[in-house]
Design an enzyme around this catalytic site. Structure first.
Site, PDB file in Angstrom:
ATOM      1  N   HIS A   1      -4.720  11.993  61.937  1.00 34.20           N
ATOM      2  CA  HIS A   1      -5.439  10.722  62.139  1.00 34.20           C
ATOM      3  C   HIS A   1      -4.872   9.982  63.353  1.00 34.20           C
ATOM      4  O   HIS A   1      -5.622   9.443  64.172  1.00 34.20           O
ATOM      5  CB  HIS A   1      -5.275   9.793  60.932  1.00 34.20           C
ATOM      6  CG  HIS A   1      -5.872  10.295  59.649  1.00 34.20           C
ATOM      7  ND1 HIS A   1      -5.163  10.366  58.480  1.00 34.20           N
ATOM      8  CD2 HIS A   1      -7.129  10.721  59.353  1.00 34.20           C
ATOM      9  CE1 HIS A   1      -5.950  10.799  57.507  1.00 34.20           C
ATOM     10  NE2 HIS A   1      -7.155  11.038  58.016  1.00 34.20           N
TER      11      HIS A   1
ATOM     12  N   LYS B   1     -12.895   6.564  43.625  1.00 31.72           N
ATOM     13  CA  LYS B   1     -11.831   7.536  43.896  1.00 31.72           C
ATOM     14  C   LYS B   1     -10.528   7.017  43.296  1.00 31.72           C
ATOM     15  O   LYS B   1     -10.344   5.817  43.166  1.00 31.72           O
ATOM     16  CB  LYS B   1     -11.649   7.693  45.411  1.00 31.72           C
ATOM     17  CG  LYS B   1     -12.481   8.814  46.014  1.00 31.72           C
ATOM     18  CD  LYS B   1     -11.954   9.165  47.404  1.00 31.72           C
ATOM     19  CE  LYS B   1     -12.834  10.162  48.106  1.00 31.72           C
ATOM     20  NZ  LYS B   1     -12.418  10.384  49.506  1.00 31.72           N
TER      21      LYS B   1
ATOM     22  N   ARG C   1     -11.875  18.961  62.346  1.00 30.02           N
ATOM     23  CA  ARG C   1     -10.748  19.896  62.446  1.00 30.02           C
ATOM     24  C   ARG C   1     -11.241  21.313  62.640  1.00 30.02           C
ATOM     25  O   ARG C   1     -10.852  22.007  63.550  1.00 30.02           O
ATOM     26  CB  ARG C   1      -9.878  19.821  61.177  1.00 30.02           C
ATOM     27  CG  ARG C   1      -9.057  18.553  61.095  1.00 30.02           C
ATOM     28  CD  ARG C   1      -8.521  18.344  59.719  1.00 30.02           C
ATOM     29  NE  ARG C   1      -9.618  18.232  58.755  1.00 30.02           N
ATOM     30  CZ  ARG C   1      -9.508  17.763  57.535  1.00 30.02           C
ATOM     31  NH1 ARG C   1      -8.333  17.390  57.079  1.00 30.02           N
ATOM     32  NH2 ARG C   1     -10.547  17.682  56.745  1.00 30.02           N
TER      33      ARG C   1
ATOM     34  N   SER D   1      -4.734  14.714  54.332  1.00 32.63           N
ATOM     35  CA  SER D   1      -3.961  13.869  53.405  1.00 32.63           C
ATOM     36  C   SER D   1      -3.790  14.604  52.072  1.00 32.63           C
ATOM     37  O   SER D   1      -2.725  14.565  51.458  1.00 32.63           O
ATOM     38  CB  SER D   1      -4.691  12.549  53.157  1.00 32.63           C
ATOM     39  OG  SER D   1      -4.898  11.866  54.357  1.00 32.63           O
TER      40      SER D   1
HETATM   41  O1  PNS Z   1     -11.620   9.986  55.118  1.00 34.29           O
HETATM   42  P1  PNS Z   1     -12.928  10.314  54.444  1.00 34.29           P
HETATM   43  O2  PNS Z   1     -12.781  10.194  52.951  1.00 34.29           O
HETATM   44  O3  PNS Z   1     -13.474  11.638  54.887  1.00 34.29           O
HETATM   45  O4  PNS Z   1     -13.991   9.174  54.926  1.00 34.29           O
HETATM   46  C1  PNS Z   1     -15.306   9.147  54.429  1.00 34.29           C
HETATM   47  C2  PNS Z   1     -16.041   7.873  54.880  1.00 34.29           C
HETATM   48  C3  PNS Z   1     -15.252   6.628  54.527  1.00 34.29           C
HETATM   49  C4  PNS Z   1     -16.265   7.900  56.372  1.00 34.29           C
HETATM   50  C5  PNS Z   1     -17.443   7.868  54.168  1.00 34.29           C
HETATM   51  O5  PNS Z   1     -17.267   8.106  52.818  1.00 34.29           O
HETATM   52  C6  PNS Z   1     -18.203   6.554  54.334  1.00 34.29           C
HETATM   53  O6  PNS Z   1     -18.604   6.202  55.419  1.00 34.29           O
HETATM   54  N1  PNS Z   1     -18.395   5.816  53.215  1.00 34.29           N
HETATM   55  C7  PNS Z   1     -19.067   4.521  53.232  1.00 34.29           C
HETATM   56  C8  PNS Z   1     -20.370   4.536  52.436  1.00 34.29           C
HETATM   57  C9  PNS Z   1     -21.531   4.959  53.305  1.00 34.29           C
HETATM   58  O7  PNS Z   1     -21.809   4.379  54.352  1.00 34.29           O
HETATM   59  N2  PNS Z   1     -22.245   6.019  52.858  1.00 34.29           N
HETATM   60  C10 PNS Z   1     -23.349   6.594  53.575  1.00 34.29           C
HETATM   61  C11 PNS Z   1     -22.854   7.412  54.747  1.00 34.29           C
HETATM   62  S1  PNS Z   1     -23.745   8.841  54.945  1.00 34.29           S
END
Ligand code: PNS
Length: 167
Positions: A23, A47, A96, A134
């Site tokens: 990150h 979560k 990645r 993570s």
């Molecule tokens: O680190 P991560 O868990 O891969 O991040 C995922 C994240 C936070 C980018 C994604 O879950 C997100 O944007 N969640 C917010 C809810 C949202 O906007 N959902 C629709 C997106 S398609």
């Protein structure tokens, strides 16, 4: 066609539970393409995180101190709505391996459908970081493995305290 804003704000969203060197590498690359980068931690009640949102933000702030144009924040609800509220025009995500691509593409296209004015940019972390996640870092430390160099030193200390009960 909309012109490029004079001051570009990007959002780097994620769970960051906790932040890894992968990150951090992406943040170092991201600050070069935007004027201001907001690292935004998702508040996700469904979560079960290892660290609270406040702890994750604290760790992030500790390790991004050297970048004057980086802000750490948290959000809930739709990412694109948050981005819009913050005046951001870019969402930054790290890829990645090809296995990340499918899910990321789906999210990027959904976000584009919701708010076409916001672009997603994918960046690759350096090869040395391309296997770090993570989830794996937590698994390795839980099972007694060495995570030196995979997370920033203050994060390693917190992980050991939380998972191994180290002082
Ligand atoms: O680190 P991560 O868990 O891969 O991040 C995922 C994240 C936070 C980018 C994604 O879950 C997100 O944007 N969640 C917010 C809810 C949202 O906007 N959902 C629709 C997106 S398609």
């Amino acid at each position: 066609m909309a012109a490029k804003p004079a001051h570009t704000i990007g959002i780097y969203p994620g769970s960051f539970d906790p932040i890894t060197n992968g990150h951090l590498d992406l943040i170092a690359r991201g600050v070069k393409v935007v004027d201001r980068l907001i690292v935004a931690v998702l508040r996700n009640e469904s979560k079960q995180p290892l660290f609270s949102v406040e702890e994750r933000k604290e760790m992030l702030r500790e390790v991004v101190r050297e970048y004057p144009n980086v802000e750490v924040d948290s959000f809930d609800g739709l990412l694109v709505d948050y981005a819009s509220r913050r005046g951001a025009t870019l969402i930054l995500r790290g890829i990645r391996a090809i296995s990340d691509y499918e899910g990321e593409l789906q999210m990027a296209l959904m976000n584009r459908r919701l708010r076409p004015e916001i672009e997603t940019i994918f960046m690759m972390a350096g090869e040395a970081h391309s296997f770090i996640s993570s989830r794996l870092v937590k698994e390795v430390i839980r099972l007694g493995g060495d995570i030196t160099g995979l997370v920033p030193p203050p994060v390693e200390v917190r992980l050991k305290k939380r998972l191994l009960g180290a002082k």
